[in-house]
Motif scaffolding. Structure first.
Motif, PDB file in Angstrom:
ATOM      1  N   ILE A 132       0.878  -1.180   0.051  1.00  0.00           N
ATOM      2  CA  ILE A 132      -0.062   0.124   0.037  1.00  0.00           C
ATOM      3  C   ILE A 132       0.845   1.052   0.054  1.00  0.00           C
ATOM      4  CG2 ILE A 132      -1.528   1.346   1.381  1.00  0.00           C
ATOM      5  CD1 ILE A 132      -2.871  -1.576   2.163  1.00  0.00           C
ATOM      6  N   ALA A 133       2.096   1.317   1.010  1.00  0.00           N
ATOM      7  CA  ALA A 133       2.686   2.531   0.773  1.00  0.00           C
ATOM      8  C   ALA A 133       3.389   2.709  -0.380  1.00  0.00           C
ATOM      9  CB  ALA A 133       3.999   2.335   2.092  1.00  0.00           C
ATOM     10  N   ILE A 134       3.854   1.727  -1.013  1.00  0.00           N
ATOM     11  CA  ILE A 134       4.771   1.526  -2.351  1.00  0.00           C
ATOM     12  C   ILE A 134       3.871   2.232  -3.458  1.00  0.00           C
ATOM     13  CG2 ILE A 134       5.553  -0.054  -4.243  1.00  0.00           C
ATOM     14  CD1 ILE A 134       7.748   0.376  -2.254  1.00  0.00           C
ATOM     15  N   ARG A 135       2.619   1.592  -3.422  1.00  0.00           N
ATOM     16  CA  ARG A 135       1.595   1.903  -4.842  1.00  0.00           C
ATOM     17  C   ARG A 135       1.023   3.238  -4.435  1.00  0.00           C
ATOM     18  NH1 ARG A 135      -0.170   3.618  -8.343  1.00  0.00           N
ATOM     19  NH2 ARG A 135      -1.551   2.865  -9.841  1.00  0.00           N
ATOM     20  N   PHE A 136       0.566   3.644  -3.374  1.00  0.00           N
ATOM     21  CA  PHE A 136      -0.146   5.057  -2.915  1.00  0.00           C
ATOM     22  C   PHE A 136       0.737   6.238  -2.454  1.00  0.00           C
ATOM     23  CE2 PHE A 136      -3.226   1.538  -3.053  1.00  0.00           C
ATOM     24  CZ  PHE A 136      -3.914   2.004  -4.220  1.00  0.00           C
ATOM     25  N   ALA A 137       1.917   5.902  -1.995  1.00  0.00           N
ATOM     26  CA  ALA A 137       2.599   6.856  -1.480  1.00  0.00           C
ATOM     27  C   ALA A 137       3.845   7.055  -2.458  1.00  0.00           C
ATOM     28  CB  ALA A 137       3.084   6.994  -0.145  1.00  0.00           C
ATOM     29  N   VAL A 138       4.683   5.938  -2.268  1.00  0.00           N
ATOM     30  CA  VAL A 138       5.930   6.072  -3.158  1.00  0.00           C
ATOM     31  C   VAL A 138       5.748   6.318  -4.432  1.00  0.00           C
ATOM     32  CG1 VAL A 138       8.242   4.932  -3.791  1.00  0.00           C
ATOM     33  CG2 VAL A 138       7.251   4.782  -1.218  1.00  0.00           C
ATOM     34  N   HIS A 139       4.912   5.445  -5.075  1.00  0.00           N
ATOM     35  CA  HIS A 139       4.659   5.426  -6.673  1.00  0.00           C
ATOM     36  C   HIS A 139       4.226   7.126  -6.889  1.00  0.00           C
ATOM     37  CE1 HIS A 139       3.336   4.306 -10.664  1.00  0.00           C
ATOM     38  NE2 HIS A 139       2.341   4.947 -10.544  1.00  0.00           N
ATOM     39  N   TYR A 140       3.274   7.710  -6.542  1.00  0.00           N
ATOM     40  CA  TYR A 140       3.071   8.913  -6.750  1.00  0.00           C
ATOM     41  C   TYR A 140       3.937   9.963  -6.550  1.00  0.00           C
ATOM     42  CZ  TYR A 140      -1.737   7.208  -7.753  1.00  0.00           C
ATOM     43  OH  TYR A 140      -2.515   6.327  -8.590  1.00  0.00           O
ATOM     44  N   SER A 141       4.876  10.002  -5.537  1.00  0.00           N
ATOM     45  CA  SER A 141       5.919  10.793  -5.204  1.00  0.00           C
ATOM     46  C   SER A 141       7.020  10.776  -6.229  1.00  0.00           C
ATOM     47  CB  SER A 141       6.573  10.744  -3.713  1.00  0.00           C
ATOM     48  OG  SER A 141       7.372   9.409  -3.699  1.00  0.00           O
ATOM     49  N   MET A 142       7.275   9.503  -6.762  1.00  0.00           N
ATOM     50  CA  MET A 142       7.963   9.248  -7.852  1.00  0.00           C
ATOM     51  C   MET A 142       7.783   9.897  -9.276  1.00  0.00           C
ATOM     52  SD  MET A 142      10.641   7.197  -6.983  1.00  0.00           S
ATOM     53  CE  MET A 142      11.386   6.867  -8.175  1.00  0.00           C
ATOM     54  N   GLN A 143       6.601  10.064  -9.248  1.00  0.00           N
ATOM     55  CA  GLN A 143       5.749  10.566 -10.579  1.00  0.00           C
ATOM     56  C   GLN A 143       6.300  12.138 -10.644  1.00  0.00           C
ATOM     57  OE1 GLN A 143       4.572   8.570 -12.689  1.00  0.00           O
ATOM     58  NE2 GLN A 143       4.822   7.219 -11.023  1.00  0.00           N
ATOM     59  N   ASN A 144       6.933  12.750  -9.668  1.00  0.00           N
ATOM     60  CA  ASN A 144       7.481  14.256  -9.672  1.00  0.00           C
ATOM     61  C   ASN A 144       8.778  14.312  -9.983  1.00  0.00           C
ATOM     62  OD1 ASN A 144       4.975  15.265  -8.328  1.00  0.00           O
ATOM     63  ND2 ASN A 144       5.657  14.799  -6.322  1.00  0.00           N
ATOM     64  N   ILE A 145       9.723  13.105 -10.335  1.00  0.00           N
ATOM     65  CA  ILE A 145      10.829  13.019 -10.739  1.00  0.00           C
ATOM     66  C   ILE A 145      10.655  13.434 -12.180  1.00  0.00           C
ATOM     67  CG2 ILE A 145      12.839  11.886 -11.056  1.00  0.00           C
ATOM     68  CD1 ILE A 145      12.281  10.506  -8.355  1.00  0.00           C
ATOM     69  N   VAL A 146      11.325  14.277 -12.958  1.00  0.00           N
ATOM     70  CA  VAL A 146      11.108  14.308 -14.082  1.00  0.00           C
ATOM     71  C   VAL A 146      11.981  13.776 -15.321  1.00  0.00           C
ATOM     72  CG1 VAL A 146      11.332  16.580 -15.937  1.00  0.00           C
ATOM     73  CG2 VAL A 146      10.414  16.890 -13.791  1.00  0.00           C
ATOM     74  N   GLU A 147      13.298  13.616 -14.907  1.00  0.00           N
ATOM     75  CA  GLU A 147      14.343  12.896 -15.501  1.00  0.00           C
ATOM     76  C   GLU A 147      13.934  11.403 -15.495  1.00  0.00           C
ATOM     77  OE1 GLU A 147      17.292  11.617 -17.680  1.00  0.00           O
ATOM     78  OE2 GLU A 147      17.153  13.770 -17.144  1.00  0.00           O
ATOM     79  N   PRO A 148      13.769  10.702 -16.780  1.00  0.00           N
ATOM     80  CA  PRO A 148      13.399   9.251 -16.759  1.00  0.00           C
ATOM     81  C   PRO A 148      14.469   8.245 -16.062  1.00  0.00           C
ATOM     82  CG  PRO A 148      13.140  10.393 -18.636  1.00  0.00           C
ATOM     83  CD  PRO A 148      13.751  11.323 -18.006  1.00  0.00           C
ATOM     84  N   LYS A 149      15.829   8.745 -16.180  1.00  0.00           N
ATOM     85  CA  LYS A 149      16.822   7.836 -15.903  1.00  0.00           C
ATOM     86  C   LYS A 149      16.684   7.867 -14.375  1.00  0.00           C
ATOM     87  CE  LYS A 149      21.744   6.810 -15.880  1.00  0.00           C
ATOM     88  NZ  LYS A 149      23.036   7.014 -16.170  1.00  0.00           N
ATOM     89  N   ILE A 150      16.806   8.681 -13.682  1.00  0.00           N
ATOM     90  CA  ILE A 150      16.716   9.098 -12.373  1.00  0.00           C
ATOM     91  C   ILE A 150      15.532   8.152 -11.748  1.00  0.00           C
ATOM     92  CG2 ILE A 150      16.650  10.624 -10.313  1.00  0.00           C
ATOM     93  CD1 ILE A 150      18.243  12.626 -11.864  1.00  0.00           C
ATOM     94  N   LYS A 151      14.385   8.571 -12.546  1.00  0.00           N
ATOM     95  CA  LYS A 151      12.983   7.925 -11.956  1.00  0.00           C
ATOM     96  C   LYS A 151      13.221   6.356 -11.974  1.00  0.00           C
ATOM     97  CE  LYS A 151       8.572   9.347 -13.150  1.00  0.00           C
ATOM     98  NZ  LYS A 151       7.592   9.617 -14.261  1.00  0.00           N
ATOM     99  N   LEU A 152      13.728   6.000 -13.088  1.00  0.00           N
ATOM    100  CA  LEU A 152      13.773   4.499 -13.246  1.00  0.00           C
ATOM    101  C   LEU A 152      14.690   3.860 -12.149  1.00  0.00           C
ATOM    102  CD1 LEU A 152      14.030   3.863 -16.886  1.00  0.00           C
ATOM    103  CD2 LEU A 152      12.316   3.125 -15.368  1.00  0.00           C
ATOM    104  N   GLU A 153      15.752   4.554 -11.906  1.00  0.00           N
ATOM    105  CA  GLU A 153      16.932   4.290 -10.916  1.00  0.00           C
ATOM    106  C   GLU A 153      16.366   4.110  -9.779  1.00  0.00           C
ATOM    107  OE1 GLU A 153      21.413   5.328 -10.618  1.00  0.00           O
ATOM    108  OE2 GLU A 153      20.441   7.098 -10.291  1.00  0.00           O
ATOM    109  N   ARG A 154      15.494   5.139  -9.153  1.00  0.00           N
ATOM    110  CA  ARG A 154      14.980   5.359  -7.876  1.00  0.00           C
ATOM    111  C   ARG A 154      13.827   4.200  -7.565  1.00  0.00           C
ATOM    112  NH1 ARG A 154      17.152   6.078  -4.300  1.00  0.00           N
ATOM    113  NH2 ARG A 154      18.731   5.354  -5.551  1.00  0.00           N
ATOM    114  N   THR A 155      12.984   3.954  -8.782  1.00  0.00           N
ATOM    115  CA  THR A 155      11.961   3.134  -8.769  1.00  0.00           C
ATOM    116  C   THR A 155      12.663   1.585  -8.567  1.00  0.00           C
ATOM    117  OG1 THR A 155      10.586   4.189 -10.295  1.00  0.00           O
ATOM    118  CG2 THR A 155      10.193   1.775 -10.028  1.00  0.00           C
ATOM    119  N   LEU A 156      13.723   1.338  -9.188  1.00  0.00           N
ATOM    120  CA  LEU A 156      14.540  -0.259  -9.060  1.00  0.00           C
ATOM    121  C   LEU A 156      14.942  -0.219  -7.675  1.00  0.00           C
ATOM    122  CD1 LEU A 156      16.323  -0.244 -12.609  1.00  0.00           C
ATOM    123  CD2 LEU A 156      14.306  -1.753 -11.704  1.00  0.00           C
TER     124      LEU A 156
END
Length: 158
Positions: free
Chosen positions: A27-51
């Motif tokens: 729940i935390a990953i999907r509804f908190a972390v996932h949505y906060s990750m959407q604010n990262i504009v740089e695709p490489k950084i977003k992917l790296e943080r998600t992984l």
């Protein structure tokens, strides 16, 4: 409190806390972390943080899944549900956790595939491997986990 009651209380505690870590973590990953990750504009950084987030989540949740399985077996054998009206809840709950584990393994494999693509510079491949995790697999496991927790409450007689 007898020794066996204390032991069973501890087993139930481990079982519940493991379920909370797994389902609550999703729940935390999907509804908190996932949505906060959407604010990262740089695709490489977003992917790296998600992984990285998924890797850390796995490190927390894999022991919880193992503990959940072990404690479930102990509880099923110790509480002798077989032959009782509640046994159908036991079977349904274990079926749900089994499906959730299969979905988790799928998530784990997809995340590793995404990491390999990311390392090789295939950012689109990494993104495509990660997309179904947030869109389908984690939401499915959240719903299944909530149902399994409800069945667990039913088995405790509340």
């Amino acid at each position: 409190m007898t020794e066996s009651t204390t032991f069973l209380s501890f087993v139930v505690f481990l079982h519940v806390i493991s379920a909370v870590l797994w389902v609550g973590g999703m729940i935390a990953i999907r509804f908190a972390v996932h949505y906060s990750m959407q604010n990262i504009v740089e695709p490489k950084i977003k992917l790296e943080r998600t992984l990285e987030n998924l890797k850390r989540f796995f490190n927390m949740v894999i022991p919880a899944i193992i503990i959940l399985l072990i404690t479930a077996i102990i509880l099923i054998l110790t509480l002798e549900f077989k032959g009782t009206p509640l046994y159908s809840f036991v079977i349904a709950k274990e079926a749900i956790w089994t499906v959730m584990t299969i979905v988790f393994i799928t998530i784990y494999i997809k995340r590793n595939k995404a990491e390999k693509a990311f390392i090789s510079g295939d950012f689109l491949g990494a993104k495509n491997a990660l997309m179904p995790i947030a869109k389908y697999y984690i939401p499915l496991n959240i719903v299944l986990g909530i149902v399994a927790i409800y069945f667990g409450i039913t088995l405790r007689g509340f």
